[in-house]
Write an enzyme that holds these catalytic residues in place. Structure first.
Site, short mmCIF file in Angstrom:
data_model
loop_
_atom_site.label_atom_id
_atom_site.label_comp_id
_atom_site.label_asym_id
_atom_site.label_seq_id
_atom_site.Cartn_x
_atom_site.Cartn_y
_atom_site.Cartn_z
N ARG A 49 31.96 66.75 38.06
CA ARG A 49 31.93 65.43 38.71
C ARG A 49 30.78 64.59 38.16
O ARG A 49 30.77 63.37 38.28
CB ARG A 49 31.87 65.55 40.24
CG ARG A 49 31.96 64.21 40.94
CD ARG A 49 32.42 64.24 42.41
NE ARG A 49 32.14 65.47 43.12
CZ ARG A 49 30.94 65.83 43.56
NH1 ARG A 49 29.90 65.04 43.39
NH2 ARG A 49 30.79 66.98 44.18
N TYR A 101 43.12 38.45 39.45
CA TYR A 101 43.84 39.70 39.70
C TYR A 101 43.83 40.00 41.21
O TYR A 101 42.77 40.19 41.80
CB TYR A 101 43.21 40.84 38.91
CG TYR A 101 44.04 42.09 38.93
CD1 TYR A 101 45.22 42.15 38.20
CD2 TYR A 101 43.67 43.19 39.68
CE1 TYR A 101 46.01 43.29 38.23
CE2 TYR A 101 44.45 44.33 39.71
CZ TYR A 101 45.61 44.37 38.97
OH TYR A 101 46.38 45.49 39.00
N ASP A 170 35.50 39.95 34.97
CA ASP A 170 36.62 40.83 34.65
C ASP A 170 37.16 40.38 33.29
O ASP A 170 37.78 39.33 33.17
CB ASP A 170 37.69 40.72 35.74
CG ASP A 170 38.84 41.70 35.54
OD1 ASP A 170 39.09 42.07 34.37
OD2 ASP A 170 39.50 42.06 36.53
N LYS A 195 45.10 48.31 29.93
CA LYS A 195 45.83 47.26 29.23
C LYS A 195 45.64 47.44 27.71
O LYS A 195 45.88 48.53 27.23
CB LYS A 195 45.36 45.90 29.75
CG LYS A 195 45.28 45.82 31.28
CD LYS A 195 46.63 45.99 31.97
CE LYS A 195 46.51 46.28 33.47
NZ LYS A 195 45.75 45.32 34.24
C1 LIG Z 1 45.26 45.55 35.59
C2 LIG Z 1 44.06 44.75 35.96
C3 LIG Z 1 43.08 45.28 36.81
C4 LIG Z 1 43.22 46.64 37.47
O1 LIG Z 1 43.27 47.67 36.56
P1 LIG Z 1 43.92 49.12 36.86
O2 LIG Z 1 43.59 49.87 35.64
O3 LIG Z 1 45.38 48.89 37.09
O4 LIG Z 1 43.24 49.63 38.09
C5 LIG Z 1 41.97 44.51 37.08
N1 LIG Z 1 41.82 43.28 36.55
C6 LIG Z 1 42.75 42.73 35.74
C7 LIG Z 1 42.54 41.38 35.20
C8 LIG Z 1 43.89 43.45 35.43
O5 LIG Z 1 44.81 42.90 34.65
#
Ligand SMILES: *Cc1c(COP(=O)(O)O)cnc(C)c1O
Length: 369
Positions: A49, A101, A170, A195
């Site tokens: 962990r 998001y 983000d 992504k």
């Molecule tokens: C997909 C996404 C997230 C969340 O990511 P996960 O890997 O699905 O938890 C956060 N911010 C943006 C802009 C996203 O496109």
């Protein structure tokens, strides 16, 4: 160091230090326990962990391209949650984009609010107008997702800092190869590597990057205590994908630029949002602060039916809610209740060679009329 220099060094971070007979590929270390005789020592792995050599190699690689210390998390949301829960305390106010998001807003409304944090939301373009007094944390997403509005990060982060807050960006849609928020003055970057960085639609993973040592210590501690740790195999998959991120991202952005321009001139298309288009409202700021214009395009068609027919009728579009894969994908965002036109499609351009991809899109568009 330039982005290209970082991209080149990424391929040799590991090869440079190898002993004779070592594998060139990163070993995958699946381990909950490590051999730990005597007293524990800093830097010596003890328990899964806290420590894992596969994560550490991944954090070094992401750290090179972010140019900052990085901690990896099991998803983008786990990375976002870590930063929110580490920075905020009862009585604080947090500002979150209303057009970003949406899971970030659900997390804040569902869990931070009941711990005594006041959650305020505003559309991205109005966040750029300032008014950050009294906000402990300002969360930013530019280009906003799915609307693709762009705000000036350097100016906004400076204003957040002047008001005593922490700016968190983000950067999922752009990756460090398309936009560098930390260089523009952001305190923290969060990203979903699910992504484009993962890119092959087979792994969920995310990271936090920051040059603020206390913040990185805080999120490390949060990860250890909350148990929000990435699996070693997921870390290994992302490490492997990072080798081609710069190459894939370049192809995706080049194709998106060409496709956005062609869509903008197409009779079946009502409107196109893409920061790379000269006539886009985001173009000026985007040209100043982004190194590429990205691979997401907002396409507005006549109505819901036209959007569904394009998505389902094009043999080179997969119908998905996520984006950033090697294959092009599309989604009618109104199906989640986003405040967009019923015929708005978010198109994620993949790495398919441009002309066959455009030919397929063009055939599907011709079928709409
Ligand atoms: C997909 C996404 C997230 C969340 O990511 P996960 O890997 O699905 O938890 C956060 N911010 C943006 C802009 C996203 O496109």
């Amino acid at each position: 160091m330039s982005d290209k220099e970082k991209a080149a060094r990424l391929h040799h971070m590991r090869t440079y230090g190898l002993a004779k007979g070592d594998p060139l590929a990163l070993p995958l270390t699946m381990a909950s326990m490590f051999n730990l005789p005597g007293d524990p020592e800093p830097g010596v792995a003890g328990y899964g962990r806290m420590d894992n050599p596969t994560w550490e190699a991944l954090e070094d690689a992401l750290g090179l391209i972010e140019d900052a210390p990085v901690r990896v998390f099991p998803s983008g949301m786990a990375a976002i949650a870590a930063v929110l829960f580490v920075v905020l305390k009862a009585g604080d106010r947090v500002l979150i984009p209303s057009d970003g998001y949406y899971t970030t807003r659900l997390l804040a409304d569902g869990y931070l609010a009941k711990l005594g944090v006041e959650v305020v939301t505003r559309p991205t373009v109005s966040i750029a107008e300032g008014g950050f007094e009294g906000f402990a944390l300002v969360f930013l997403e530019t280009p906003s997702n799915p609307g693709l509005d762009v705000i000036d990060l350097a100016e906004t982060c400076r204003a957040v800092r002047a008001a005593g807050g922490v700016s968190v960006v983000d950067n999922t849609t752009m990756t460090p190869f398309g936009q560098r928020p930390l260089d523009l003055g952001a305190d923290v970057v969060v990203a979903s590597d699910t992504k484009a960085p993962g890119g092959h639609s087979d792994v969920l993973i995310g990271h936090v990057a920051s040059r603020d040592a206390d913040l990185i210590d805080g999120v490390s501690q949060w990860r250890k205590l909350s148990g929000a740790i990435p699996g070693p195999f997921e870390a290994w998959l992302l490490y492997r994908s990072l080798a081609t991120l710069e190459l894939r991202f370049e192809r995706m952005c080049n194709s998106a630029e060409a496709i956005a321009a062609r869509l903008a001139g197409h009779p079946a298309v009502d409107a196109v949002r893409y920061p790379g288009l000269g006539e886009d409202p985001a173009h000026d700021v985007a040209s100043r602060q982004m190194t590429r214009f990205g691979f997401l395009i907002g396409v507005t068609l006549a109505d819901r039916e036209a959007a569904e027919r394009l998505i389902n009728g094009c043999e080179m579009l997969a119908s998905t809610t996520s984006f950033g894969g090697t294959h092009s994908t599309a989604e009618r965002r109104a199906r989640w209740g986003d405040e967009v036109a019923p015929g708005f499609v978010r198109l994620s351009v993949g790495v398919e060679p441009l002309e066959p991809l455009w030919a397929a899109l063009n055939r599907a568009l011709a079928d709409l009329s």
